[in-house]
Design a protein around this motif. Structure first.
Motif, mmCIF file in Angstrom:
data_model
loop_
_atom_site.group_PDB
_atom_site.id
_atom_site.type_symbol
_atom_site.label_atom_id
_atom_site.label_comp_id
_atom_site.label_asym_id
_atom_site.label_seq_id
_atom_site.Cartn_x
_atom_site.Cartn_y
_atom_site.Cartn_z
ATOM 1 N N TYR A 1 34.288 44.973 39.784
ATOM 2 C CA TYR A 1 34.845 44.322 38.566
ATOM 3 C C TYR A 1 33.452 44.652 37.649
ATOM 4 N N LEU A 2 34.014 44.620 36.121
ATOM 5 C CA LEU A 2 32.629 44.038 34.515
ATOM 6 C C LEU A 2 33.962 43.042 33.872
ATOM 7 N N THR A 3 33.159 41.980 33.855
ATOM 8 C CA THR A 3 33.381 41.459 33.160
ATOM 9 C C THR A 3 32.982 39.864 32.706
ATOM 10 N N CYS B 1 29.180 40.360 33.530
ATOM 11 C CA CYS B 1 29.001 40.385 34.933
ATOM 12 C C CYS B 1 29.591 40.796 35.727
ATOM 13 N N VAL B 2 29.210 41.232 37.197
ATOM 14 C CA VAL B 2 30.190 41.805 37.873
ATOM 15 C C VAL B 2 31.505 41.081 39.044
ATOM 16 N N ALA B 3 32.755 41.180 39.118
ATOM 17 C CA ALA B 3 33.822 39.882 39.832
ATOM 18 C C ALA B 3 34.272 41.304 40.995
ATOM 19 N N ASP B 4 33.998 40.161 42.026
ATOM 20 C CA ASP B 4 35.031 41.151 43.627
ATOM 21 C C ASP B 4 35.952 41.690 43.267
ATOM 22 N N ARG B 5 36.786 41.235 42.256
ATOM 23 C CA ARG B 5 38.513 41.015 41.915
ATOM 24 C C ARG B 5 38.781 41.275 40.556
ATOM 25 N N GLU B 6 40.093 41.506 40.305
ATOM 26 C CA GLU B 6 40.096 41.477 39.550
ATOM 27 C C GLU B 6 41.239 40.012 38.732
ATOM 28 N N TYR C 1 39.199 42.614 32.659
ATOM 29 C CA TYR C 1 38.469 43.168 33.857
ATOM 30 C C TYR C 1 38.109 44.718 34.045
ATOM 31 N N ILE C 2 36.788 45.837 33.939
ATOM 32 C CA ILE C 2 37.455 46.832 33.991
ATOM 33 C C ILE C 2 36.992 47.149 35.695
ATOM 34 N N ASP C 3 37.756 47.436 35.730
ATOM 35 C CA ASP C 3 37.586 48.611 37.609
ATOM 36 C C ASP C 3 36.391 49.912 37.253
ATOM 37 N N MET C 4 35.669 49.592 37.509
ATOM 38 C CA MET C 4 34.387 50.823 37.303
ATOM 39 C C MET C 4 35.098 51.380 38.002
ATOM 40 N N SER C 5 35.322 51.796 39.485
ATOM 41 C CA SER C 5 35.961 52.912 40.112
ATOM 42 C C SER C 5 36.506 54.483 38.906
#
Length: 185
Positions: free
Chosen positions: A98-100, A111-116, A159-163
């Motif tokens: 995720y991008l946040t 930044c990146v996050a491992d989960r929403e 939160y943006i789910d990159m996948s």
């Protein structure tokens, strides 16, 4: 004789489980590799651009046009190279989930996050002072994805789910072609 059959059944069962687990792992990694191969710094519309190389084609993610950080030694070209390398590093390490937005060193960042709903686990880039972090993140990626896209808001953070983003974002036939749809930064 019964013990031999029990042993044989146990061996077959264990082998089947191992084969199934292996197949599931191969399928999951194949899906990921089918979608995105790498992130690179290229050009788009004459500007440096972070580009996701996918099997569907090249997906421009960010066009780097701001000179706001040039005095600090960060030209658009340098930001493109450094941030594209971070995208690639997080992708390679399976951390680009995720991008946040967040705060690092008293500065607002993407930044990146491992989960929403999760905290920042890695820096992508610092924002200009006075920027609205959620708006910047929405602007960066939302213009390339239809309304049904991967944008998810959790309280005040996006939160943006990159996948999902990379599945839905339009691709470019040629990475250096003209495009009005790429967000600039």
């Amino acid at each position: 004789m019964i013990e031999k059959y029990k042993l044989l059944r146990s061996i077959i069962a264990a082998g089947s489980i191992a084969l199934a687990v292996s197949a599931i792992g191969t399928h999951a990694s194949a899906q990921t590799s089918l979608q995105t191969r790498s992130f690179v710094c290229g050009t788009n519309n004459g500007a440096p651009a972070t580009i996701a190389r996918t099997n569907r084609g090249d997906v421009p993610v960010i066009r780097w046009t701001s000179d706001r950080f040039r005095d600090a030694g960060y030209s658009p070209e340098r930001r493109c190279i450094e941030v594209s390398a971070r995208f690639q590093q997080y992708f390679r390490n399976q951390k680009l989930n995720y991008l946040t937005t967040g705060m690092m060193n008293n500065q607002q960042v993407i930044c990146v996050a491992d989960r929403e709903g999760g905290d920042c686990t890695g820096l992508l880039f610092t924002l200009k002072r006075g920027s609205d972090p959620s708006q910047v993140l929405n602007n960066l990626l939302a213009v390339r994805v239809r309304a049904s896209g991967p944008l998810n808001e959790s309280t005040s953070r996006v939160y943006i789910d990159m996948s999902e983003y990379l599945k839905q974002a339009s691709v470019e036939d040629q990475p250096n072609s003209q495009s009005d749809n790429i967000p600039v930064w």
